[in-house]
Design a protein around this motif. Structure first.
Motif, PDB file in Angstrom:
ATOM      1  N   SER A 107      -5.857 -65.947   3.154  1.00  0.00           N
ATOM      2  CA  SER A 107      -5.058 -66.601   2.109  1.00  0.00           C
ATOM      3  C   SER A 107      -5.919 -67.105   0.950  1.00  0.00           C
ATOM      4  O   SER A 107      -5.436 -67.798   0.067  1.00  0.00           O
ATOM      5  N   ASP A 108      -7.215 -66.734   0.957  1.00  0.00           N
ATOM      6  CA  ASP A 108      -8.136 -67.182  -0.093  1.00  0.00           C
ATOM      7  C   ASP A 108      -8.416 -66.054  -1.074  1.00  0.00           C
ATOM      8  O   ASP A 108      -8.686 -64.907  -0.683  1.00  0.00           O
ATOM      9  N   ILE A 109      -8.369 -66.409  -2.367  1.00  0.00           N
ATOM     10  CA  ILE A 109      -8.753 -65.462  -3.418  1.00  0.00           C
ATOM     11  C   ILE A 109     -10.120 -65.856  -3.918  1.00  0.00           C
ATOM     12  O   ILE A 109     -10.337 -67.012  -4.326  1.00  0.00           O
ATOM     13  N   LYS A 110     -11.059 -64.916  -3.876  1.00  0.00           N
ATOM     14  CA  LYS A 110     -12.419 -65.156  -4.334  1.00  0.00           C
ATOM     15  C   LYS A 110     -12.633 -64.444  -5.667  1.00  0.00           C
ATOM     16  O   LYS A 110     -12.444 -63.233  -5.770  1.00  0.00           O
ATOM     17  N   VAL A 111     -13.023 -65.214  -6.693  1.00  0.00           N
ATOM     18  CA  VAL A 111     -13.366 -64.647  -7.991  1.00  0.00           C
ATOM     19  C   VAL A 111     -14.847 -64.926  -8.212  1.00  0.00           C
ATOM     20  O   VAL A 111     -15.261 -66.081  -8.341  1.00  0.00           O
ATOM     21  N   SER A 112     -15.660 -63.863  -8.237  1.00  0.00           N
ATOM     22  CA  SER A 112     -17.114 -64.014  -8.332  1.00  0.00           C
ATOM     23  C   SER A 112     -17.617 -63.460  -9.658  1.00  0.00           C
ATOM     24  O   SER A 112     -17.212 -62.371 -10.077  1.00  0.00           O
ATOM     25  N   ILE A 113     -18.515 -64.203 -10.305  1.00  0.00           N
ATOM     26  CA  ILE A 113     -19.175 -63.752 -11.531  1.00  0.00           C
ATOM     27  C   ILE A 113     -20.658 -63.662 -11.224  1.00  0.00           C
ATOM     28  O   ILE A 113     -21.309 -64.671 -10.922  1.00  0.00           O
ATOM     29  N   THR A 114     -21.197 -62.437 -11.278  1.00  0.00           N
ATOM     30  CA  THR A 114     -22.598 -62.191 -10.921  1.00  0.00           C
ATOM     31  C   THR A 114     -23.356 -61.708 -12.146  1.00  0.00           C
ATOM     32  O   THR A 114     -22.882 -60.829 -12.873  1.00  0.00           O
ATOM     33  N   ASP A 115     -24.547 -62.280 -12.367  1.00  0.00           N
ATOM     34  CA  ASP A 115     -25.400 -61.847 -13.476  1.00  0.00           C
ATOM     35  C   ASP A 115     -26.760 -61.438 -12.950  1.00  0.00           C
ATOM     36  O   ASP A 115     -27.069 -61.617 -11.771  1.00  0.00           O
ATOM     37  N   THR A 116     -27.579 -60.867 -13.825  1.00  0.00           N
ATOM     38  CA  THR A 116     -28.949 -60.482 -13.475  1.00  0.00           C
ATOM     39  C   THR A 116     -29.930 -61.322 -14.285  1.00  0.00           C
ATOM     40  O   THR A 116     -30.928 -60.810 -14.793  1.00  0.00           O
ATOM     41  N   GLY A 117     -29.615 -62.610 -14.400  1.00  0.00           N
ATOM     42  CA  GLY A 117     -30.423 -63.507 -15.221  1.00  0.00           C
ATOM     43  C   GLY A 117     -31.591 -64.142 -14.480  1.00  0.00           C
ATOM     44  O   GLY A 117     -32.070 -63.616 -13.461  1.00  0.00           O
ATOM     45  N   LYS A 118     -32.014 -65.292 -14.981  1.00  0.00           N
ATOM     46  CA  LYS A 118     -33.235 -65.936 -14.482  1.00  0.00           C
ATOM     47  C   LYS A 118     -33.031 -66.661 -13.152  1.00  0.00           C
ATOM     48  O   LYS A 118     -33.999 -67.058 -12.503  1.00  0.00           O
ATOM     49  N   GLY A 119     -31.784 -66.840 -12.730  1.00  0.00           N
ATOM     50  CA  GLY A 119     -31.522 -67.515 -11.459  1.00  0.00           C
ATOM     51  C   GLY A 119     -31.435 -69.026 -11.599  1.00  0.00           C
ATOM     52  O   GLY A 119     -31.785 -69.606 -12.645  1.00  0.00           O
ATOM     53  N   ILE A 120     -30.954 -69.668 -10.535  1.00  0.00           N
ATOM     54  CA  ILE A 120     -30.766 -71.118 -10.504  1.00  0.00           C
ATOM     55  C   ILE A 120     -31.558 -71.690  -9.333  1.00  0.00           C
ATOM     56  O   ILE A 120     -31.358 -71.259  -8.196  1.00  0.00           O
ATOM     57  N   PRO A 121     -32.459 -72.650  -9.555  1.00  0.00           N
ATOM     58  CA  PRO A 121     -33.167 -73.278  -8.429  1.00  0.00           C
ATOM     59  C   PRO A 121     -32.176 -73.936  -7.476  1.00  0.00           C
ATOM     60  O   PRO A 121     -31.162 -74.494  -7.914  1.00  0.00           O
ATOM     61  N   ARG A 122     -32.455 -73.869  -6.184  1.00  0.00           N
ATOM     62  CA  ARG A 122     -31.520 -74.411  -5.191  1.00  0.00           C
ATOM     63  C   ARG A 122     -31.218 -75.880  -5.429  1.00  0.00           C
ATOM     64  O   ARG A 122     -30.095 -76.339  -5.207  1.00  0.00           O
ATOM     65  N   LYS A 123     -32.208 -76.638  -5.907  1.00  0.00           N
ATOM     66  CA  LYS A 123     -31.999 -78.064  -6.138  1.00  0.00           C
ATOM     67  C   LYS A 123     -30.970 -78.330  -7.231  1.00  0.00           C
ATOM     68  O   LYS A 123     -30.439 -79.431  -7.340  1.00  0.00           O
ATOM     69  N   ASN A 124     -30.689 -77.301  -8.058  1.00  0.00           N
ATOM     70  CA  ASN A 124     -29.729 -77.469  -9.157  1.00  0.00           C
ATOM     71  C   ASN A 124     -28.363 -76.867  -8.854  1.00  0.00           C
ATOM     72  O   ASN A 124     -27.508 -76.811  -9.746  1.00  0.00           O
ATOM     73  N   TYR A 125     -28.137 -76.395  -7.628  1.00  0.00           N
ATOM     74  CA  TYR A 125     -26.866 -75.759  -7.281  1.00  0.00           C
ATOM     75  C   TYR A 125     -25.678 -76.674  -7.600  1.00  0.00           C
ATOM     76  O   TYR A 125     -24.637 -76.208  -8.084  1.00  0.00           O
ATOM     77  N   ASN A 126     -25.810 -77.947  -7.299  1.00  0.00           N
ATOM     78  CA  ASN A 126     -24.718 -78.882  -7.575  1.00  0.00           C
ATOM     79  C   ASN A 126     -24.858 -79.528  -8.947  1.00  0.00           C
ATOM     80  O   ASN A 126     -23.861 -79.858  -9.591  1.00  0.00           O
ATOM     81  N   ARG A 127     -26.094 -79.703  -9.405  1.00  0.00           N
ATOM     82  CA  ARG A 127     -26.330 -80.402 -10.674  1.00  0.00           C
ATOM     83  C   ARG A 127     -25.776 -79.645 -11.874  1.00  0.00           C
ATOM     84  O   ARG A 127     -25.425 -80.257 -12.885  1.00  0.00           O
ATOM     85  N   ILE A 128     -25.716 -78.299 -11.792  1.00  0.00           N
ATOM     86  CA  ILE A 128     -25.248 -77.528 -12.954  1.00  0.00           C
ATOM     87  C   ILE A 128     -23.794 -77.847 -13.302  1.00  0.00           C
ATOM     88  O   ILE A 128     -23.356 -77.581 -14.422  1.00  0.00           O
TER      89      ILE A 128
END
Length: 383
Positions: free
Chosen positions: A310-331
Motif C-alpha cells: 500500500s506504499d508508493i515510493k517516489v525516488s529521485i536519484t542523481d550522480t552528484g557529489k553525494g551527501i555525508p551520512r551525518k547530514n542525512y537529516n540535517r539537509i
C-alpha cells in the motif's frame, strides 16, 4: 493595537509578580533553614551543658532535668569522643556501624563539615567533644531551596520559549501574508500574459512557440497558487500520482541543461493518492532542482515510481557529489545549505509538504561520495 499593548503589559506584570513571589519564598525558606539549623546547634549546646552538669554533679543534685535534656534528642545524629579518642556515647546512629573506627572517622569529617563540634569542659580542661550532624529533616530541607531555584529556572525557560514561539508565530504570519500578497501581485501581469497569448494565436505565430508560452503561463499560475496556499491548510483530493509526476518531470526536463540525462521509470497503470497537486509538484520540483545542483548541471537524473503493497515510493536519484551520512537529516532543516548562494529552504519545505500535509515520509535512501544520492518519498494509496 492598544489592546495588544495592554495585553503585553499585563503579561509582564504577571511575570514580574510571579518572579517576586517565588524569590520571596526562596528567601524565606533560606531564612527558615538557617533558623532551624541554629535551633539544632542550640539543642546540642544544651545537651553538652547537661552532659557537663552530669559530670560535675554531686550526690545532692536533682538529675531529673539533666536526664530529661540528655534524653530529649530523638532525631539529631551525634556521638561523644573522649579526650583519649575513645567513643563515649552516641545517639540516633546505627549501632552496628558505630563500632567501626573507620566509619566513626568518616562521620567526624562529615559532621565537622555540617556543624562545628562542641567541647565539653571541666574547668578549663576539655574532657570530651560532641560531634553532631544535621537531622534527617534538616538534610531534606537543605535541598528545598535548590528545588525552588530549579522552579525559577524552569519558569524562566517557559517564559523564554513562550515569547520565542510567539515571535516565531508572528514572523510566520508575516511571511504568510507576504506570500499571499506576492500571489496577488503576480495575478495582474499573469492576466496580461494570458491576453497577449491569445493575441499571438491570432497573429499566426508558430504554434509550438505559443504552446511553450502557455506552459510557462500555467507554471506561473501554479506558483501563484502555491504562494496563496502558504499559511493555510491545503486540501487534498484523489489524483493519479503517475500523471502528476510526469507533468512536473516533463516541464523541468524541457527547461534544464541538455547535459542532464533525464530518465523516468514508472508503472503502466494509474496509482491513486490523496494529493494537493500544486504542493506535490512543488516538492518534486525542489528535489529535481536539488539533484541538478548536486551534479553541477551535468550527469544523470532518474525519477522512479514503484508500488510496494500500500506504499508508493517516489525516488529521485542523481550522480552528484553525494551527501555525508551525518547530514542525512540535517539537509531537511530550515537554513541548512552547502551552496554559496541559497536560503536552505527547498528541502525543508519539501519535508513539510510531504510529512505535514500529505502524512508521508521523506528520507535520504542512500548516498555515496562522488557517485550520487537517492532521496525517496513514501505516500499511501488512496482509500
Amino acid at each position: 493595537m492598544i489592546f495588544t499593548k495592554h495585553s503585553n503589559a499585563f503579561r509582564w506584570v504577571i511575570i514580574i509578580v510571579s518572579f517576586a513571589i517565588v524569590s520571596l519564598i526562596l528567601w524565606k525558606t533560606y531564612e527558615f533553614f538557617q533558623h532551624f539549623k541554629d535551633e539544632e546547634r542550640t539543642k546540642m549546646e544544651n545537651w553538652s551543658l547537661a552532659q557537663n552538669e552530669l559530670v560535675n554533679t554531686d550526690s545532692n543534685t536533682d538529675l531529673e532535668l539533666i536526664l530529661q535534656i540528655l534524653n530529649s534528642n530523638k532525631t539529631t545524629p551525634m556521638f561523644v569522643i573522649n579526650e583519649d579518642g575513645g567513643l563515649n556515647s552516641y545517639n540516633n546512629i546505627d549501632k552496628t556501624k558505630i563500632k567501626d573506627s573507620a566509619y566513626v572517622q568518616k562521620l567526624i569529617l562529615k559532621f565537622q563539615q555540617e556543624n562545628k563540634p562542641i567541647d565539653v569542659k571541666i574547668g578549663n580542661t576539655i574532657v570530651s567533644t560532641i560531634y553532631y550532624g544535621n537531622s534527617p529533616l534538616l538534610n531534606k530541607l537543605k535541598y528545598y531551596p535548590l528545588a525552588l531555584l530549579l522552579i525559577v529556572v524552569l519558569f524562566g525557560a517557559v517564559i523564554f520559549f513562550f515569547y520565542s514561539s510567539n515571535k516565531n508565530a508572528t514572523q510566520n504570519k508575516l511571511w504568510s501574508g507576504m506570500a499571499k500578497e506576492t500571489a496577488h501581485q503576480i495575478g495582474t501581469p499573469l492576466s496580461s500574459l494570458i491576453g497577449w497569448t491569445e493575441i499571438l494565436k491570432i497573429e499566426n505565430i508558430n504554434p509550438d512557440y505559443i504552446l511553450e508560452i502557455e506552459k510557462d503561463v500555467d507554471r506561473l499560475k501554479t506558483i501563484a497558487e502555491r504562494f496563496s496556499k502558504i499559511g493555510s491548510l491545503p486540501t487534498l483530493s484523489t489524483a493519479d500520482i503517475v500523471k502528476e509526476t510526469i507533468e512536473s518531470y516533463d516541464y523541468l526536463k524541457a527547461r534544464s541543461s541538455k547535459l542532464i540525462d533525464f530518465k523516468i521509470i514508472i508503472p503502466n497503470e494509474e496509482i491513486s493518492v490523496n494529493l494537493n497537486k500544486q504542493l506535490y509538484s512543488w516538492a518534486i520540483e525542489n528535489l529535481v532542482k536539488n539533484a541538478i545542483d548536486a551534479m553541477k548541471g551535468r550527469g544523470q537524473l532518474t525519477v522512479e515510481i514503484s508500488l510496494i503493497e500500500s506504499d508508493i515510493k517516489v525516488s529521485i536519484t542523481d550522480t552528484g557529489k553525494g551527501i555525508p551520512r551525518k547530514n542525512y537529516n540535517r539537509i531537511f532543516e530550515p537554513g541548512f545549505t552547502t551552496k554559496k548562494r541559497g536560503w536552505g529552504l527547498g528541502l525543508s519545505l519539501t519535508k513539510r509538504i510531504i510529512e505535514d500535509f500529505h502524512k508521508g515520509k521523506i528520507k535520504v535512501l542512500q548516498s555515496e561520495k562522488d557517485k550520487g544520492s537517492t532521496i525517496q518519498i513514501t505516500l499511501k494509496l488512496a482509500d
